[in-house]
Design an enzyme around this catalytic site. Structure first.
Site, PDB file in Angstrom:
ATOM      1  N   HIS A 199      -4.024   6.322  -1.799  1.00 43.51           N
ATOM      2  CA  HIS A 199      -5.025   5.817  -2.722  1.00 43.51           C
ATOM      3  C   HIS A 199      -4.841   6.535  -4.058  1.00 43.51           C
ATOM      4  CE1 HIS A 199      -7.158   3.310   0.043  1.00 43.51           C
ATOM      5  NE2 HIS A 199      -7.525   4.302   0.840  1.00 43.51           N
ATOM      6  N   CYS A 242      -3.521   2.864  -6.585  1.00 46.91           N
ATOM      7  CA  CYS A 242      -4.278   2.212  -7.652  1.00 46.91           C
ATOM      8  C   CYS A 242      -4.377   3.128  -8.867  1.00 46.91           C
ATOM      9  CB  CYS A 242      -5.672   1.859  -7.162  1.00 46.91           C
ATOM     10  SG  CYS A 242      -5.725   0.368  -6.157  1.00 46.91           S
TER      11      CYS A 242
END
Length: 344
Positions: A199, A242
Site C-alpha cells: 500500500h 498508490c
C-alpha cells in the site's frame, strides 16, 4: 551513412506530411500497426502533419527491420500512395539509413549474475487486511528478472522498520543473514533492481504496520559515493503502491482493488536511478485480486517481449505507459539500460 540517413528521413517525412491521414490508414490496412496504435496515432491533437508522420515512422521503425521493409514496400507498390506522392519515386528507399541510429552509450552488463533484484512483497497487514493478487505479482517479477540474469531476494510482509533495515543491508551488503543463507555470499553486479509491492500514500510506500517509508529515502540508500560499488551503475526501483485515492479518469473498477491508504513525489537527484511507480501522484494503483496489479502485469509482459529484442528499459516503460492508465516514470539514467535474457 549518417548524412545519407538524415537526407532520406527528412525527404520521406516531408513528402508524407502532404497527406498523413492516407499513410496512417494504409499502414493500418496492411497490418503494420495494431488497432490500438492506430487509434492512438489518429487521436494525436495539437500537432502538425510532420509530427503525425514522425510518430507513425517511429512506431514502425521500433518494430524492426522486417516491418521497415514492409513499410517501404507499401510506399513503392500501393497505387493510391504512388499517385498521391509521386516524389517518392525519386528516392532510393532502404531500411539501412532508416534503422541506423547514432551510437548511444549503453550501460555495460557483463557480470554473472547481472546483479541483485530485491522484491518486498507486503500482503498481510497488521490490521488483518490483505493485498490479494500481490503474490502473483511477486512470482512474475521474480521469474522475469531471474531470466534476465539477476539473483532474486524475496522479502515478505515487512513493517516499515524492517523494510528500512533490509534495504540498508542490501545497499551495503553489511549483514544479509536474515534474508539469505550465510554461506551464500552476495555481491552487487552491474545493475540493481528493487521492487516494492505494498500500500502507499503520496511519495511513500507503507510497511505492514502501515507506517510510511518515503520513496526518496529508499533511493538515497543506493546513491553513488566513493565507497559504493553501485556508483555509476543503473539502479531501478519499481513501486506498486498508490500515491493517493483518486481514480484515474476512464478506469473501470469492477472487482478491482486499490493500493491506497488514505507528501510530493520527487525524482532523486542522484545519477543512474530510475523510479517507475504504478500511478501518478494523488491517484490510486489498480490491482486485480486474482491476476495481480495492472502495472506489474504489463511490465512483466513487456519485459518478456522486448528484452530479447535488445530494447532498453526506458523504451519498454513507454510501452507500459501506453498500455496501463497511467504509471509515472522518472529517471536520472545517463545511458541506455539494456537487459538481454541470460542463457541457462
Amino acid at each position: 551513412k549518417n548524412k545519407k540517413k538524415e537526407t532520406v528521413v527528412f525527404s520521406i517525412h516531408e513528402i508524407l506530411s502532404g497527406d498523413h491521414r492516407l499513410i496512417l490508414n494504409k499502414v493500418y490496412e496492411n497490418k503494420l500497426i495494431t488497432h490500438r496504435e492506430y487509434n492512438n496515432l489518429k487521436s494525436i491533437s495539437n500537432a502538425n502533419a510532420e509530427t503525425h508522420v514522425n510518430e507513425l515512422m517511429d512506431k514502425i521503425m521500433n518494430k524492426g527491420e522486417d516491418k521497415c521493409k514492409d513499410f517501404l514496400n507499401l510506399l513503392q507498390t500501393d497505387g493510391a500512395i504512388k499517385e498521391t506522392f509521386p516524389l517518392l519515386a525519386r528516392l532510393q528507399l532502404s531500411c539501412t539509413p532508416l534503422l541506423s541510429e547514432p551510437v548511444q552509450d549503453v550501460y555495460q552488463i557483463n557480470s554473472r549474475p547481472v546483479g541483485l533484484c530485491v522484491i518486498i512483497n507486503n500482503k498481510n497487514f497488521k490490521d488483518g487486511s490483505q493485498r490479494r493478487g500481490t503474490d502473483k505479482d511477486a512470482r512474475n517479477l521474480a521469474e522475469v528478472f531471474q531470466c534476465l540474469g539477476f539473483r532474486v531476494l524475496m522479502c515478505e510482509d515487512l513493517n516499515k522498520d524492517q523494510m528500512d533495515q533490509a534495504l540498508t543491508f542490501v545497499a551495503s551488503l553489511a549483514d544479509m543473514s536474515h534474508f539469505v543463507d550465510p554461506q551464500q555470499a552476495l555481491e552487487h553486479g552491474d545493475a540493481f533492481i528493487c521492487s516494492i509491492l505494498s500500500h502507499g500514500k503520496r511519495g511513500v510506500a507503507l510497511g505492514t504496520d502501515r507506517n510510511p517509508l518515503p520513496i526518496k529515502e529508499i533511493t538515497r540508500k543506493f546513491r553513488g559515493c566513493d565507497q559504493s560499488v553501485l556508483t555509476g551503475k543503473p539502479k531501478v526501483f519499481l513501486i506498486q503502491a498508490c500515491q493517493g485515492s483518486n481514480i484515474q479518469r476512464g478506469v473501470q473498477m469492477n472487482d478491482m482493488e486499490i493500493d491506497d491508504d488514505t507528501s510530493p513525489l520527487t525524482i532523486p537527484e542522484e545519477a543512474d536511478v530510475l523510479v517507475a511507480i504504478a500511478t501518478v501522484e494523488d491517484h490510486a494503483a489498480i490491482r486485480d485480486p486474482f491476476d495481480g496489479s495492472w502495472f506489474v502485469q504489463s511490465l512483466c509482459e513487456q519485459l518478456k517481449e522486448r528484452c530479447p529484442r535488445g530494447e532498453d528499459i526506458v523504451s519498454i516503460l513507454h510501452y507500459v505507459n501506453d498500455d496501463v492508465q497511467m504509471p509515472e516514470v522518472r529517471f536520472t539514467l545517463r545511458k541506455k539500460l539494456v537487459l538481454p535474457p541470460q542463457r541457462t
